[in-house]
Design a protein around this motif. Structure first.
Motif, PDB file in Angstrom:
ATOM      1  N   TRP A   1     136.451 -16.316  45.814  1.00 15.94           N
ATOM      2  CA  TRP A   1     136.904 -15.109  45.120  1.00 15.94           C
ATOM      3  C   TRP A   1     137.606 -15.502  43.820  1.00 15.94           C
ATOM      4  N   PRO A   2     137.557 -14.631  42.804  1.00 13.68           N
ATOM      5  CA  PRO A   2     138.385 -14.867  41.614  1.00 13.68           C
ATOM      6  C   PRO A   2     139.856 -14.961  42.015  1.00 13.68           C
ATOM      7  N   LEU A   3     140.614 -15.749  41.284  1.00  6.76           N
ATOM      8  CA  LEU A   3     142.003 -16.017  41.643  1.00  6.76           C
ATOM      9  C   LEU A   3     142.820 -14.749  41.880  1.00  6.76           C
ATOM     10  N   PRO A   4     142.738 -13.717  41.029  1.00  4.55           N
ATOM     11  CA  PRO A   4     143.537 -12.518  41.306  1.00  4.55           C
ATOM     12  C   PRO A   4     143.197 -11.869  42.645  1.00  4.55           C
ATOM     13  N   LEU A   5     141.931 -11.968  43.057  1.00  5.29           N
ATOM     14  CA  LEU A   5     141.540 -11.361  44.324  1.00  5.29           C
ATOM     15  C   LEU A   5     141.986 -12.219  45.502  1.00  5.29           C
ATOM     16  N   GLN A   6     141.973 -13.524  45.352  1.00  2.98           N
ATOM     17  CA  GLN A   6     142.507 -14.384  46.403  1.00  2.98           C
ATOM     18  C   GLN A   6     143.960 -14.046  46.694  1.00  2.98           C
ATOM     19  N   GLN A   7     144.688 -13.690  45.658  1.00  5.92           N
ATOM     20  CA  GLN A   7     146.126 -13.458  45.796  1.00  5.92           C
ATOM     21  C   GLN A   7     146.464 -12.023  46.173  1.00  5.92           C
ATOM     22  N   HIS A   8     145.588 -11.055  45.823  1.00  3.77           N
ATOM     23  CA  HIS A   8     146.010  -9.659  45.918  1.00  3.77           C
ATOM     24  C   HIS A   8     145.029  -8.727  46.622  1.00  3.77           C
ATOM     25  N   ALA A   9     143.894  -9.204  47.108  1.00  7.19           N
ATOM     26  CA  ALA A   9     142.896  -8.308  47.697  1.00  7.19           C
ATOM     27  C   ALA A   9     142.814  -8.486  49.213  1.00  7.19           C
ATOM     28  N   LEU A  10     142.467  -7.406  49.893  1.00  4.16           N
ATOM     29  CA  LEU A  10     142.218  -7.448  51.328  1.00  4.16           C
ATOM     30  C   LEU A  10     140.824  -7.987  51.617  1.00  4.16           C
ATOM     31  N   ARG A  11     139.824  -7.450  50.920  1.00  4.86           N
ATOM     32  CA  ARG A  11     138.442  -7.871  51.053  1.00  4.86           C
ATOM     33  C   ARG A  11     137.815  -7.939  49.662  1.00  4.86           C
ATOM     34  N   ALA A  12     136.838  -8.806  49.493  1.00  4.83           N
ATOM     35  CA  ALA A  12     136.104  -8.880  48.224  1.00  4.83           C
ATOM     36  C   ALA A  12     134.645  -9.173  48.525  1.00  4.83           C
ATOM     37  N   TYR A  13     133.775  -8.496  47.778  1.00  8.87           N
ATOM     38  CA  TYR A  13     132.332  -8.629  47.960  1.00  8.87           C
ATOM     39  C   TYR A  13     131.701  -8.824  46.581  1.00  8.87           C
ATOM     40  N   ARG A  14     130.731  -9.707  46.522  1.00 10.85           N
ATOM     41  CA  ARG A  14     130.099 -10.019  45.243  1.00 10.85           C
ATOM     42  C   ARG A  14     128.750  -9.329  45.126  1.00 10.85           C
ATOM     43  N   MET A  15     128.485  -8.745  43.947  1.00 15.27           N
ATOM     44  CA  MET A  15     127.179  -8.194  43.623  1.00 15.27           C
ATOM     45  C   MET A  15     126.583  -9.013  42.485  1.00 15.27           C
ATOM     46  N   ASP A  16     125.288  -9.278  42.558  1.00 15.58           N
ATOM     47  CA  ASP A  16     124.616 -10.067  41.526  1.00 15.58           C
ATOM     48  C   ASP A  16     124.301  -9.207  40.313  1.00 15.58           C
ATOM     49  N   GLU A  17     125.349  -8.607  39.752  1.00 12.30           N
ATOM     50  CA  GLU A  17     125.239  -7.821  38.521  1.00 12.30           C
ATOM     51  C   GLU A  17     125.947  -8.597  37.415  1.00 12.30           C
ATOM     52  N   PRO A  18     125.207  -9.252  36.534  1.00  8.50           N
ATOM     53  CA  PRO A  18     125.842 -10.093  35.514  1.00  8.50           C
ATOM     54  C   PRO A  18     126.679  -9.273  34.541  1.00  8.50           C
ATOM     55  N   VAL A  19     127.639  -9.943  33.958  1.00 12.67           N
ATOM     56  CA  VAL A  19     128.491  -9.337  32.936  1.00 12.67           C
ATOM     57  C   VAL A  19     128.296 -10.125  31.652  1.00 12.67           C
ATOM     58  N   LEU A  20     127.819  -9.441  30.604  1.00  9.28           N
ATOM     59  CA  LEU A  20     127.576 -10.079  29.315  1.00  9.28           C
ATOM     60  C   LEU A  20     128.570  -9.569  28.288  1.00  9.28           C
ATOM     61  N   GLU A  21     128.942 -10.446  27.370  1.00 13.11           N
ATOM     62  CA  GLU A  21     129.858 -10.065  26.300  1.00 13.11           C
ATOM     63  C   GLU A  21     129.092  -9.215  25.286  1.00 13.11           C
ATOM     64  N   PRO A  22     129.463  -7.928  25.128  1.00 14.87           N
ATOM     65  CA  PRO A  22     128.681  -7.034  24.256  1.00 14.87           C
ATOM     66  C   PRO A  22     128.513  -7.531  22.827  1.00 14.87           C
ATOM     67  N   VAL A  23     129.563  -8.129  22.253  1.00 12.70           N
ATOM     68  CA  VAL A  23     129.458  -8.608  20.870  1.00 12.70           C
ATOM     69  C   VAL A  23     128.327  -9.626  20.754  1.00 12.70           C
ATOM     70  N   SER A  24     128.229 -10.518  21.733  1.00 14.60           N
ATOM     71  CA  SER A  24     127.207 -11.567  21.667  1.00 14.60           C
ATOM     72  C   SER A  24     125.807 -11.008  21.915  1.00 14.60           C
ATOM     73  N   VAL A  25     125.699  -9.950  22.728  1.00 14.78           N
ATOM     74  CA  VAL A  25     124.400  -9.318  22.947  1.00 14.78           C
ATOM     75  C   VAL A  25     123.897  -8.682  21.652  1.00 14.78           C
ATOM     76  N   ILE A  26     124.788  -7.960  20.970  1.00 21.01           N
ATOM     77  CA  ILE A  26     124.414  -7.345  19.693  1.00 21.01           C
ATOM     78  C   ILE A  26     123.996  -8.417  18.694  1.00 21.01           C
ATOM     79  N   SER A  27     124.742  -9.520  18.652  1.00 24.29           N
ATOM     80  CA  SER A  27     124.411 -10.610  17.721  1.00 24.29           C
ATOM     81  C   SER A  27     123.058 -11.222  18.051  1.00 24.29           C
TER      82      SER A  27
END
Length: 406
Positions: free
Chosen positions: A140-166
């Motif tokens: 889990w990402p560090l904030p979730l390790q410290q503060h979440a009850l449960r965490a689940y991952r989805m294979d939905e990528p996150v792209l930086e919009p500025v770089s996509v436009i470029s």
């Protein structure tokens, strides 16, 4: 002044307009684009960069199965472009995260119930191409390790919009023109467009992909601007040093709804910025009160109990979702492409992840009768469109402590 003659003119330099231009050029169509501010301007630079696969719709129990099915293949589609296996290539775009998280906050009794009911339903319901999956807590990402009850991952990528436009703009920079549209009219078999600086373009076909600007374009073309609706948001921003503000990309789930959606971007001078959306952004969409920052603090503490915000800064920015209008003023189903006049198309992607689908649909309407590229833009005396600045570079920042509830 002599008019530039082109087969197809795209109006609007966000992700939808740029992707459409690339699709048209790949199809061998003589096309160019005009942007009135900066590339990515009002809407594309404001998005959080998640390539949704329908998880958020399913989470909200949206009954629009058609919309979910249309968007469910987008994460894999974008991966093909990121790998350079499909055109336009996004190999130069920056991927902030390969996946997106759903988490249930540790302090919520309702989250404990949802861990037993809602999330398993999403995982095994068969609607999603990228359903949430359990991962060991060590992943889990560090904030979730410290503060979440449960965490689940989805294979939905996150792209930086500025770089996509470029990445979309780079190979076709000579065809990205800057201009303020003043008037347009249909003459014989073409559109004549006049710009504020006296320049002119003559095009057989016009494609409006200008987000909120589509309303003005519709009006100038003698069409009803009420074809478009606006759904505003008030987005939150959190800024801190890289050591104090860990990277996080995901949705906090409370009561079967996304209370917060947080994505991260590394900013200048060793700092990181969180963009904070979700129900908070919708709830404060129509208000400008300073109370927003207190609510932002409270909601972050509710989502990540105990997270130290004392060394952070907060800001906000107005965002807007420009879409094809519907009677309920709700989110439309999928991309919206409409030929409103002879050889004039108005288009909205609804979600930025669906820009590839919009571009393909537009190209399918444009191809009949299109002219092959023969216009030279390299020597054209016309200002070129540059990149817009992202919202965190234009925001007014304040100490988070000033917003801390008493």
């Amino acid at each position: 002044m002599t008019a530039v003659v082109v087969d197809t003119l795209v109006l609007g330099g966000g992700v939808a307009g740029l992707w459409t231009l690339r699709e048209l050029l790949d199809a061998g169509i003589d096309a160019c684009l005009v942007e009135n501010a900066g590339l990515g301007g009002e809407q594309s630079m404001q998005v959080q960069g998640i390539v949704h696969g329908g998880g958020k719709y399913a989470l909200r129990r949206v009954g629009d199965v058609s919309a979910i099915r249309q968007i469910r293949e987008m994460p894999e589609r974008w991966r093909e472009h990121r790998a350079g296996r499909r055109s336009p290539s996004l190999a130069d775009a920056h991927t902030s995260s390969e996946g997106c998280w759903l988490w249930l906050p540790a302090a919520s009794w309702l989250a404990r119930l949802e861990a037993l009911t809602l999330i398993p339903l999403l995982r095994h319901g068969g609607v999603l191409a990228t359903p949430p999956q359990s991962r060991p807590k060590s992943e889990w990402p560090l904030p979730l390790q410290q503060h979440a009850l449960r965490a689940y991952r989805m294979d939905e990528p996150v792209l930086e919009p500025v770089s996509v436009i470029s990445a979309l703009a780079g190979p076709v920079g000579d065809r990205l023109l800057a201009g303020q549209l003043r008037a347009m009219r249909r003459e014989a078999d073409a559109w004549e467009l006049d710009f504020e600086d006296g320049r002119k373009i003559r095009a057989r076909a016009v494609v409006a992909c200008a987000g909120t600007g589509n309303a003005k374009i519709l009006e100038l073309a003698g069409q009803d601007p009420a074809r478009m609706q606006r759904r505003p948001l008030r987005m939150g921003l959190v800024r801190g040093d890289l050591a104090d503000l860990p990277a996080l990309h995901g949705h906090c789930v409370i009561g079967g709804r996304t209370r917060l959606t947080i994505t991260s971007v590394d900013a200048a001078e060793g700092q990181r910025v969180w963009q904070v959306g979700g129900e908070l952004a919708e709830r404060w969409a129509s208000t400008n009160g300073e109370e927003f920052f207190g609510d932002l603090w409270v909601e972050i503490q509710r989502a990540l109990p105990g997270l130290d915000l004392s060394r952070m800064e907060l800001a906000d920015y107005p965002a807007v979702r420009a879409e094809a209008a519907n009677t309920a003023q709700s989110r439309p189903s999928g991309v919206q492409v409409d030929e409103v006049a002879p050889s004039m198309i108005v288009a909205w992607p609804t979600k930025w992840a669906m820009a590839p689908l919009l571009a393909e649909e537009v190209a399918g309407l444009i191809v009949p009768g299109a002219k092959r590229p023969d216009t030279s833009f390299n020597s054209l005396d016309w200002p070129r469109a540059g990149l817009a600045r992202p919202p965190w570079e234009r925001a007014e920042w304040r100490s988070a402590n000033s917003a801390r509830p008493a």
